[in-house]
Design a protein around this motif. Structure first.
Motif, PDB file in Angstrom:
ATOM      1  N   HIS A  81       0.830  -1.207   0.000  1.00  0.00           N
ATOM      2  CA  HIS A  81       0.000   0.000   0.000  1.00  0.00           C
ATOM      3  C   HIS A  81       0.863   1.256   0.000  1.00  0.00           C
ATOM      4  O   HIS A  81       0.500   2.267  -0.617  1.00  0.00           O
ATOM      5  N   ASP A  85       0.589   4.397  -2.519  1.00  0.00           N
ATOM      6  CA  ASP A  85       0.380   5.772  -2.047  1.00  0.00           C
ATOM      7  C   ASP A  85       1.445   6.710  -2.621  1.00  0.00           C
ATOM      8  O   ASP A  85       1.137   7.843  -3.017  1.00  0.00           O
ATOM      9  N   ARG A  89       0.901  10.067  -5.106  1.00  0.00           N
ATOM     10  CA  ARG A  89       1.432  11.407  -4.857  1.00  0.00           C
ATOM     11  C   ARG A  89       2.319  11.884  -6.007  1.00  0.00           C
ATOM     12  O   ARG A  89       2.398  13.086  -6.286  1.00  0.00           O
TER      13      ARG A  89
END
Length: 373
Positions: A81, A85, A89
């Motif tokens: 994860h 993430d 970004r």
């Protein structure tokens, strides 16, 4: 030979698929994987789209990779994860990705099925086509020694280590024989835990897959689903998966039902092969002191001893297994990422993480309850 893609195992005859298996582990069998598909546990809106890869020559299946096109990272037990993430970004698309794994089952075993040279060719074709397929990368989880060798020899594949805890039956005559190998304080603790469960009037009933009625499967599923509901989550598996599996490979299923008097209160669902016991799912519909440890661990250890099974794989995580004699074992997964910046960042992270995992496993050995000397 091009690699073929199929979106259902029904495109392959069960006997042709199973002929690729070098060992009898139940999780890679056509019956298990097709039951996941036919029950809707994978496919549909689950985020697990079957995308199996086959290497075929002259109509003969030479190699295969059970694989899924993923739109999330749930149910994998190798946690990326953080990578996803970071990609979000940075404006990099992480999903969809391709995952070679047994869904919802953190069980080490074969992933690249078939003869090594054919499996290696399948790997090469797979990696070369990822970008064209719009995939950010390929991930192969909980591999065996053959896959580790093939993947380790190929450029671009990044190794990730994990740690699980497995119990080994060293020819014990019975549970007391196992207890005699433990330090005195730990031996007393395990004995007391078992006595606490027995003192609550709880008995245990072992069943094979063909011996459960649909009403009993309803109870098994209610217990399984409750372990998710109490955490505010939906269960991964559909109710029909259990009935389909009981129909297709009942000989591999073991269920222990915990009863207080005539009332069933808990269960543990496991699978077996010729030498291993695989604890998978547990659940209870009422709270009893120490019932989890008895149902999930001690009952399985009793069963393994009585039936001469050498290893008990109780699943991912859980330092609480250590004091019950489950030993740390290193697991491996492999990751091929197409974005060069992402690949470099993950490679640096994994190098540091590997040191941490090895150190964790070494420390875990010091916590085992066995007598010294």
């Amino acid at each position: 030979m091009p690699v073929h893609r199929i979106d259902s195992l029904h495109a392959v005859a069960p006997e042709a698929w199973d002929a690729l298996l070098a060992e009898p582990q139940p999780f890679l069998r056509h019956a298990f994987l097709s039951a996941l598909e036919d029950s809707g546990s994978v496919g549909g809106r689950s985020g697990w789209r079957p995308d199996h890869r086959l290497l075929v020559e002259g109509g003969r299946l030479l190699a295969a990779l059970p694989a899924y096109r993923k739109s999330h990272s749930y149910g994998e037990y190798v946690f990326d994860h953080g990578w996803a993430d970071a990609c979000m970004r940075a404006g990099i698309a992480y999903y969809p990705k391709l995952l070679g794994a047994v869904p919802f089952s953190p069980v080490r075993g074969p992933r690249l099925l078939g003869l090594p040279h054919a499996a290696g060719q399948l790997l090469d074709e797979l990696a070369a086509g990822l970008e064209e397929e719009g995939l950010s990368g390929a991930h192969i989880n909980f591999t065996d020694a053959l896959a580790d060798s093939l993947l380790g020899d190929r450029e671009g594949w990044l190794e990730r280590l994990g740690c699980q805890f497995h119990w080994h039956n060293r020819g014990y005559r019975d549970f007391q024989d196992f207890l005699d190998t433990l330090a005195s304080r730990k031996r007393k603790q395990l004995r007391k835990e078992r006595e606490q469960v027995a003192g609550q009037g709880i008995d245990f009933d072992w069943r094979e897959g063909r011996e459960l009625s649909e009403a009993e499967w309803d109870f098994v599923y209610a217990c399984y689903a409750n372990t998710y509901h109490v955490r505010g989550q939906l269960p991964y598996l559909a109710r029909s998966f259990f009935s389909l599996l009981a129909e297709r490979m009942p000989e591999a299923i073991r269920v222990v039902l915990a009863r207080q008097g005539s009332r069933p209160v808990a269960m543990a669902f496991s699978l077996v092969d010729g030498e291993s016991f695989y604890g998978r799912y547990w659940g209870c519909l009422a709270e009893f002191d120490r019932l989890h440890f008895e149902t999930c661990f001690y009952q399985g250890m009793d069963y393994a001893i009585a039936h001469g099974l050498r290893r008990f794989d109780a699943g991912a995580q859980g330092e609480h297994k250590l004091i019950r004699g489950f030993e740390p074992e290193i697991t491996r997964s492999w990751h091929y990422l197409t974005h060069p910046g992402l690949r470099a960042a993950v490679a640096e992270f994994l190098e540091q993480e590997r040191h941490g995992v090895r150190g964790y496993a070494e420390e875990a050995w010091e916590l085992l309850p066995y007598r010294q000397g």
